[in-house]
Scaffold this motif. Structure first.
Motif, PDB file in Angstrom:
ATOM      1  N   GLY A 101       4.295  38.297  17.684  1.00  0.00           N
ATOM      2  CA  GLY A 101       3.963  39.296  16.668  1.00  0.00           C
ATOM      3  C   GLY A 101       2.496  39.343  16.285  1.00  0.00           C
ATOM      4  O   GLY A 101       1.858  40.401  16.343  1.00  0.00           O
ATOM      5  N   LEU A 102       1.929  38.208  15.892  1.00  0.00           N
ATOM      6  CA  LEU A 102       0.523  38.188  15.468  1.00  0.00           C
ATOM      7  C   LEU A 102      -0.403  38.506  16.637  1.00  0.00           C
ATOM      8  O   LEU A 102      -1.406  39.202  16.469  1.00  0.00           O
ATOM      9  N   PHE A 103      -0.056  38.035  17.817  1.00  0.00           N
ATOM     10  CA  PHE A 103      -0.849  38.336  19.008  1.00  0.00           C
ATOM     11  C   PHE A 103      -0.855  39.842  19.274  1.00  0.00           C
ATOM     12  O   PHE A 103      -1.895  40.435  19.560  1.00  0.00           O
ATOM     13  N   ILE A 104       0.294  40.474  19.156  1.00  0.00           N
ATOM     14  CA  ILE A 104       0.405  41.921  19.362  1.00  0.00           C
ATOM     15  C   ILE A 104      -0.420  42.672  18.323  1.00  0.00           C
ATOM     16  O   ILE A 104      -1.167  43.599  18.658  1.00  0.00           O
ATOM     17  N   ILE A 105      -0.296  42.273  17.067  1.00  0.00           N
ATOM     18  CA  ILE A 105      -1.063  42.922  15.997  1.00  0.00           C
ATOM     19  C   ILE A 105      -2.557  42.838  16.286  1.00  0.00           C
ATOM     20  O   ILE A 105      -3.279  43.840  16.214  1.00  0.00           O
ATOM     21  N   LYS A 106      -3.028  41.650  16.630  1.00  0.00           N
ATOM     22  CA  LYS A 106      -4.456  41.463  16.898  1.00  0.00           C
ATOM     23  C   LYS A 106      -4.914  42.234  18.137  1.00  0.00           C
ATOM     24  O   LYS A 106      -6.056  42.669  18.216  1.00  0.00           O
ATOM     25  N   VAL A 151       3.327  50.129  16.010  1.00  0.00           N
ATOM     26  CA  VAL A 151       3.819  48.851  16.552  1.00  0.00           C
ATOM     27  C   VAL A 151       3.282  47.687  15.725  1.00  0.00           C
ATOM     28  O   VAL A 151       4.025  46.773  15.350  1.00  0.00           O
ATOM     29  N   ALA A 152       1.984  47.721  15.421  1.00  0.00           N
ATOM     30  CA  ALA A 152       1.373  46.640  14.627  1.00  0.00           C
ATOM     31  C   ALA A 152       2.017  46.543  13.244  1.00  0.00           C
ATOM     32  O   ALA A 152       2.340  45.441  12.766  1.00  0.00           O
ATOM     33  N   VAL A 153       2.228  47.678  12.600  1.00  0.00           N
ATOM     34  CA  VAL A 153       2.864  47.689  11.277  1.00  0.00           C
ATOM     35  C   VAL A 153       4.295  47.163  11.367  1.00  0.00           C
ATOM     36  O   VAL A 153       4.729  46.379  10.515  1.00  0.00           O
ATOM     37  N   TYR A 180       2.545  30.218   5.341  1.00  0.00           N
ATOM     38  CA  TYR A 180       2.440  29.265   6.449  1.00  0.00           C
ATOM     39  C   TYR A 180       0.971  28.933   6.678  1.00  0.00           C
ATOM     40  O   TYR A 180       0.076  29.577   6.135  1.00  0.00           O
ATOM     41  N   ASP A 181       0.734  27.933   7.486  1.00  0.00           N
ATOM     42  CA  ASP A 181      -0.619  27.540   7.858  1.00  0.00           C
ATOM     43  C   ASP A 181      -1.070  28.441   9.006  1.00  0.00           C
ATOM     44  O   ASP A 181      -0.594  28.299  10.133  1.00  0.00           O
ATOM     45  N   VAL A 182      -1.964  29.372   8.716  1.00  0.00           N
ATOM     46  CA  VAL A 182      -2.427  30.350   9.707  1.00  0.00           C
ATOM     47  C   VAL A 182      -3.020  29.657  10.927  1.00  0.00           C
ATOM     48  O   VAL A 182      -2.808  30.091  12.072  1.00  0.00           O
ATOM     49  N   ASP A 183      -3.732  28.571  10.726  1.00  0.00           N
ATOM     50  CA  ASP A 183      -4.382  27.864  11.826  1.00  0.00           C
ATOM     51  C   ASP A 183      -3.392  27.151  12.750  1.00  0.00           C
ATOM     52  O   ASP A 183      -3.749  26.759  13.856  1.00  0.00           O
ATOM     53  N   SER A 184      -2.155  26.986  12.293  1.00  0.00           N
ATOM     54  CA  SER A 184      -1.174  26.268  13.116  1.00  0.00           C
ATOM     55  C   SER A 184      -0.478  27.178  14.134  1.00  0.00           C
ATOM     56  O   SER A 184       0.255  26.689  14.984  1.00  0.00           O
ATOM     57  N   ILE A 185      -0.730  28.471  14.064  1.00  0.00           N
ATOM     58  CA  ILE A 185      -0.090  29.408  14.992  1.00  0.00           C
ATOM     59  C   ILE A 185      -0.830  29.362  16.325  1.00  0.00           C
ATOM     60  O   ILE A 185      -2.015  29.649  16.411  1.00  0.00           O
ATOM     61  N   ASP A 186      -0.106  28.976  17.363  1.00  0.00           N
ATOM     62  CA  ASP A 186      -0.698  28.867  18.693  1.00  0.00           C
ATOM     63  C   ASP A 186      -0.854  30.237  19.341  1.00  0.00           C
ATOM     64  O   ASP A 186      -0.068  31.152  19.080  1.00  0.00           O
ATOM     65  N   VAL A 187      -1.846  30.351  20.212  1.00  0.00           N
ATOM     66  CA  VAL A 187      -1.978  31.540  21.044  1.00  0.00           C
ATOM     67  C   VAL A 187      -0.859  31.476  22.069  1.00  0.00           C
ATOM     68  O   VAL A 187      -0.657  30.442  22.718  1.00  0.00           O
ATOM     69  N   PRO A 188      -0.091  32.552  22.212  1.00  0.00           N
ATOM     70  CA  PRO A 188       1.056  32.485  23.138  1.00  0.00           C
ATOM     71  C   PRO A 188       0.612  32.371  24.593  1.00  0.00           C
ATOM     72  O   PRO A 188      -0.429  32.893  24.985  1.00  0.00           O
ATOM     73  N   ASN A 189       1.429  31.688  25.370  1.00  0.00           N
ATOM     74  CA  ASN A 189       1.205  31.577  26.806  1.00  0.00           C
ATOM     75  C   ASN A 189       1.852  32.791  27.460  1.00  0.00           C
ATOM     76  O   ASN A 189       3.067  32.873  27.578  1.00  0.00           O
ATOM     77  N   LEU A 190       1.028  33.748  27.881  1.00  0.00           N
ATOM     78  CA  LEU A 190       1.559  34.981  28.443  1.00  0.00           C
ATOM     79  C   LEU A 190       2.129  34.798  29.844  1.00  0.00           C
ATOM     80  O   LEU A 190       2.840  35.662  30.346  1.00  0.00           O
ATOM     81  N   GLU A 191       1.814  33.665  30.459  1.00  0.00           N
ATOM     82  CA  GLU A 191       2.396  33.353  31.770  1.00  0.00           C
ATOM     83  C   GLU A 191       3.871  32.969  31.637  1.00  0.00           C
ATOM     84  O   GLU A 191       4.657  33.179  32.547  1.00  0.00           O
ATOM     85  N   GLU A 192       4.215  32.389  30.491  1.00  0.00           N
ATOM     86  CA  GLU A 192       5.588  31.989  30.206  1.00  0.00           C
ATOM     87  C   GLU A 192       5.963  32.476  28.803  1.00  0.00           C
ATOM     88  O   GLU A 192       6.104  31.676  27.880  1.00  0.00           O
ATOM     89  N   PRO A 193       6.116  33.790  28.641  1.00  0.00           N
ATOM     90  CA  PRO A 193       6.375  34.326  27.295  1.00  0.00           C
ATOM     91  C   PRO A 193       7.727  33.884  26.748  1.00  0.00           C
ATOM     92  O   PRO A 193       8.691  33.745  27.497  1.00  0.00           O
ATOM     93  N   LYS A 194       7.752  33.669  25.440  1.00  0.00           N
ATOM     94  CA  LYS A 194       8.988  33.329  24.750  1.00  0.00           C
ATOM     95  C   LYS A 194       9.589  34.611  24.189  1.00  0.00           C
ATOM     96  O   LYS A 194       8.945  35.657  24.153  1.00  0.00           O
ATOM     97  N   GLU A 195      10.806  34.498  23.711  1.00  0.00           N
ATOM     98  CA  GLU A 195      11.484  35.658  23.152  1.00  0.00           C
ATOM     99  C   GLU A 195      10.872  36.087  21.829  1.00  0.00           C
ATOM    100  O   GLU A 195      10.912  37.253  21.457  1.00  0.00           O
TER     101      GLU A 195
END
Length: 128
Positions: A95-100, A36-38, A76-91
């Motif tokens: 990806g990066l959250f899942i990998i981590k 999944v991560a790959v 891209y700017d790695v630091d600009s990627i927000d941690v997703p809000n799992l209470e209101e997930p987007k479509e």
């Protein structure tokens, strides 16, 4: 491996990854997590880099596996990627959250001019 940026090839990478992880001795659950991560990292390279190819490197060591996905496209700017809000997930955007979440170590380096490197490591017998 150098792969054309075509979503149809992600299944080939997943199969290769599964075979390598199995040979090393990962359990089925860990193999599924690694696949999944790959898949997420490859999909990011295909969708966001705008490069026509990317590379997948496997490094096998005594107690684990490192998989590195490299593209030379638009970074891209790695630091600009927000941690997703799992209470209101987007479509998209998870990806990066899942990998981590699935891998033991994740290192991301990206530059707008030189592309992106996602280095993911999974250790044998380590629970997340």
């Amino acid at each position: 491996m150098e792969i054309a940026s075509n979503p149809q090839y992600v299944s080939v990478i997943r199969l290769t990854t599964s075979g390598i992880a199995n040979k090393i001795g990962f359990c089925l659950e860990d193999i599924e997590d690694i696949k999944v991560a790959v898949s997420e990292a490859c999909t990011n390279a295909i969708k966001h880099s705008l490069d026509n190819k990317f590379s997948v490197e496997y490094t096998i060591f005594e107690n684990g596996l490192t998989i590195t996905i490299i593209d030379s496209g638009k970074g891209y700017d790695v630091d600009s990627i927000d941690v997703p809000n799992l209470e209101e997930p987007k479509e998209s955007g998870l990806g990066l959250f899942i990998i981590k979440s699935l891998m033991d170590e994740v290192e991301i380096k990206s530059n707008i001019n030189y592309g992106t490197v996602i280095k993911m490591t999974k250790y044998l017998g380590v629970d997340n």
